[in-house]
Design an enzyme around this catalytic site. Structure first.
Site, PDB file in Angstrom:
ATOM      1  CD  GLU A 247      -1.777  -2.366   1.440  1.00 38.52           C
ATOM      2  OE1 GLU A 247      -0.670  -2.566   2.008  1.00 38.52           O
ATOM      3  OE2 GLU A 247      -2.580  -3.278   1.184  1.00 38.52           O
TER       4      GLU A 247
ATOM      5  CG  HIS B  94     -10.909  -6.565   6.412  1.00 39.83           C
ATOM      6  ND1 HIS B  94     -10.049  -6.794   7.450  1.00 39.83           N
ATOM      7  CD2 HIS B  94     -10.295  -7.060   5.310  1.00 39.83           C
ATOM      8  CE1 HIS B  94      -8.983  -7.421   7.008  1.00 39.83           C
ATOM      9  NE2 HIS B  94      -9.098  -7.596   5.711  1.00 39.83           N
TER      10      HIS B  94
END
Lengths: 324, 386
Positions: free
Chosen positions: A60, A129
């Protein structure tokens, strides 16, 4: 006019803008061959090729850094971070680089980048999440933050975000991804960043929300007595947020309840409540109330619905605020 | 094809095989451990499809030899961290299958009271410091665990306080295992952790469970030097090895000397463990990135079948007969089906965590007044003023 889910509307906006502007590229983990973790970018690599829809390694910080470099060089990158929790590894690049370059270079170097991030809970996913970290990015000067709740708004706001000269964090409520369809124009249209939307007009109380919580508010409205007249506002843009819209509404109603998924303490609701007491203190007939997540980690899925605000909690807060 | 052939370095096959000297019962136990994981994961898949498991589910099917072989080569009190494909490691480390299953079902009898789920198996008494959901993020923790191992041995001179350790016990030489997937090779934190381990000489073994794909991205599409990952170890001054993980005995014979060396020398190592996952990255993976033929070609090298065949035909007991026969294997399978069935029943029958208490507990040791909104304040979080 075709009916689209939120996923289809975003896909349509991406395809349309890639067609229109060759500087637009998408990069992220599995966005190409596999169509993205939520299949939002499905079919785009087949259409625009691997040079414009780029499968990256699982990295990321590297994805964000590369996107920033592309943007500094004049491109219009759209990095996808698979889940809001994965912004953690990219945080340094986003907040310590992207957000600051316009200021650091006094306007010489800018970062026109749209970071797409699936956001929020309600899909039986675990923590990292299912989180709602919008406040962190709203708090960071130099970033714009958007969180549409409907397919129509998503397309219009995404096109605005991509064309925006500054970095935009585009949070996509996962719970809404495929929850319903609505009519979305095939043609090009934009919705300005920074404008809220009044969903229902009312005179007794202002209900303010964004993302998937908008639907909990709508559900709550159905349960309220007919003589309660509630104005529901979908913020849509979280920074800059539409101060005028909420101030004008609360000047009319005198009461406000703010609903968000994120933990309550220092959630965006705290800022909006503060703005309201600064701007329309004498109009307030009751303290501004918040219906929010608790100050805990997003729980594992079996307790998810205990954590998330729901229509019942919203209706209760509305009742308390009206009875104050 | 996910994997190219092995790089220039191949494993050092010494003439004596360590596994030849181990008791037959140990090898039979390893077979049982692998079969337990396989059965457990098969039933997890069913339970997930029946919506009894939520919160995502990443299955270990195909990679069983890695967890069983590496964990067998270290001591019970050597600490382990892992990523999110962690059920197999938890079971190989001794977690009760019922507790593991209950965690995935979100039940209060799970290893984290049903608050962690599939990706977050923690078992401190078994020195298992968790599955971790952020790719690569656990590798830094591995460096820290290894640092603690050296610190208690060389600086404190006595063992740190931990479950099962008597106060003031002598410290011993330990190693930490930090498991990661090949996707984590490209995360920054791994490189920082490897650099620190190389720099400071921390006894951490980075085990790359190289199944060829980081989610849907084949390794050569995502990382450099995919054919010889040990070059990454060279860059950080640590020992690097490539080990094929399709045959459990080969794996053990190659890995055990490395683990012993790391423990003795108190140095790090990096292992490219070549394996393969038979199922998707998670339960929702269209698998557009590989063909059925490729999956089948790896299934033909199945580690459980290999070890079963070995014990049925090649490994002979003192009486000159194979140490296992078909009936033994069938009995073992039947027993494991029962074990996992009981685990499922235990999970299903266990109570859910009570939201009135468990939703708000364990955020801080001393919760603030009114932390529980159910008790005092129905529509918001902690609010000491109300």
């Amino acid at each position: 006019m075709p009916l689209m889910t939120l996923v289809q509307a975003i896909n349509s906006a991406l395809a349309q803008e890639m067609e229109r502007d060759e500087r637009v590229v998408i990069l992220g983990e599995d966005v190409g061959l596999n169509g993205g973790v939520f299949r939002v970018t499905d079919g785009l690599q087949a259409k625009f090729g691997p040079d414009r829809v780029i499968d990256t390694p699982l990295a990321e910080s590297g994805i964000m850094g590369t996107a920033i470099g592309l943007a500094m060089a004049g491109m219009r990158p759209i990095p996808e971070i698979q889940f809001e929790g994965f912004l953690g590894p990219a945080y340094d690049q986003l907040c310590n680089h992207a957000a600051r370059y316009r200021s650091r270079t006094r306007g010489a170097v800018t970062v026109p980048m749209t970071v797409r991030v699936p956001w929020g809970g309600g899909i039986h996913a675990p923590e990292l999440h299912s989180d709602s970290p919008e406040t962190i990015y709203v708090h960071q000067p130099g970033l714009k933050v958007v969180c549409p709740s409907t397919p129509y708004d998503a397309k219009g706001l995404l096109l605005s975000a991509i064309r925006d000269p500054d970095p935009v964090v585009f949070f996509e409520p996962k719970r809404v991804y495929r929850s319903f369809k609505e009519e979305v124009p095939e043609e090009d249209y934009t919705i300005p960043i920074g404008q809220a939307k009044v969903l229902t007009e009312g005179t007794d109380l202002t209900l303010v929300s964004w993302g998937s919580m908008v639907f909990q508010c709508l559900e709550a409205l159905d349960t309220l007595p007919d003589d309660m007249s509630v104005e529901l506002i979908d913020m849509r843009s979280l920074y800059p947020f539409d101060t005028d819209a909420i101030v004008q509404s609360v000047e009319k109603t005198g009461r406000c309840v703010i609903v968000h998924e994120a933990p309550k303490t220092c959630g965006l609701g705290a800022e909006l409540a503060t703005v309201l007491q600064e701007r329309c203190f004498l109009h307030l007939k009751a303290p501004v109330q918040r219906v929010a997540g608790f100050d805990v980690m997003m729980p594992y899925y079996k307790l998810e619905l205990d954590y998330l605000p729901n229509a019942q909690k919203v209706a209760q807060a509305v009742g308390q605020c009206l009875a104050y | 094809m996910a994997h190219a052939t092995l790089g220039t370095r191949t494993m050092d096959r010494s003439t004596t095989r360590l596994t030849d000297q181990l008791p037959d019962a140990t090898l039979i136990q390893w077979l049982r451990d692998m079969m337990l994981i396989r059965e457990f994961e098969n039933r997890c898949a069913q339970a997930y499809q029946q919506a009894k498991i939520g919160g995502f589910c990443h299955l270990y099917t195909g990679q069983e030899a890695v967890a069983v072989g590496t964990i067998a080569a270290i001591n019970h009190d050597d600490p382990i961290v892992h990523a999110y494909r962690d059920h197999g490691h938890a079971l190989a480390r001794g977690m009760d299958p019922g507790v593991c299953m209950a965690e995935m079902f979100g039940r209060s009898t799970g290893c984290a009271k049903g608050k962690g789920g599939s990706m977050h198996m923690f078992d401190k008494p078994n020195w298992f410091f968790g599955g971790h959901g952020i790719v690569g993020a656990q590798t830094g923790l591995g460096a820290g665990l290894a640092f603690a191992c050296r610190y208690e041995h060389e600086v404190l001179g006595k063992a740190l306080e931990n479950p099962g350790v008597s106060p003031g016990a002598d410290a011993k030489k330990k190693v930490a295992l930090a498991f990661l997937g090949d996707g984590a090779l490209n995360q920054g934190v791994l490189h920082e952790a490897m650099n620190l381990c190389g720099l400071w000489g921390l006894p951490c073994i980075f085990i790359v469970e190289n199944n060829g794909y980081s989610m849907g991205t084949a390794i050569h599409r995502g990382t450099t030097m995919a054919d010889d990952l040990t070059k990454k170890a060279d860059a950080y001054g640590m020992r690097g090895e490539t080990i094929e993980a399709f045959d459990l005995l080969d794996l053990y014979n190659a890995f055990k000397p490395v683990a012993d060396w790391c423990r003795e020398e108190q140095k790090p190592a990096f292992i490219d463990m070549r394996t393969y996952r038979y199922l998707g990255h998670s339960m929702s993976d269209p698998q557009k990135y590989r063909t059925k033929d490729e999956v089948d070609s790896f299934k033909s090298r199945d580690s459980i079948e290999r070890l079963t065949t070995h014990l049925l035909t090649q490994r002979k007991g003192p009486d000159g007969r194979p140490v296992l026969n078909e009936a033994d294997v069938a009995a073992m399978q039947a027993e494991l089906r029962d074990v996992v069935k009981h685990a499922l029943e235990f999970a299903e029958q266990s109570p859910l965590p009570d939201p009135a208490t468990e939703l708000y507990s364990d955020v801080l040791k001393n919760p603030m007044p009114n932390m529980s909104p159910i008790r005092d304040y129905t529509i918001g979080a902690k609010n000491p003023l109300l």
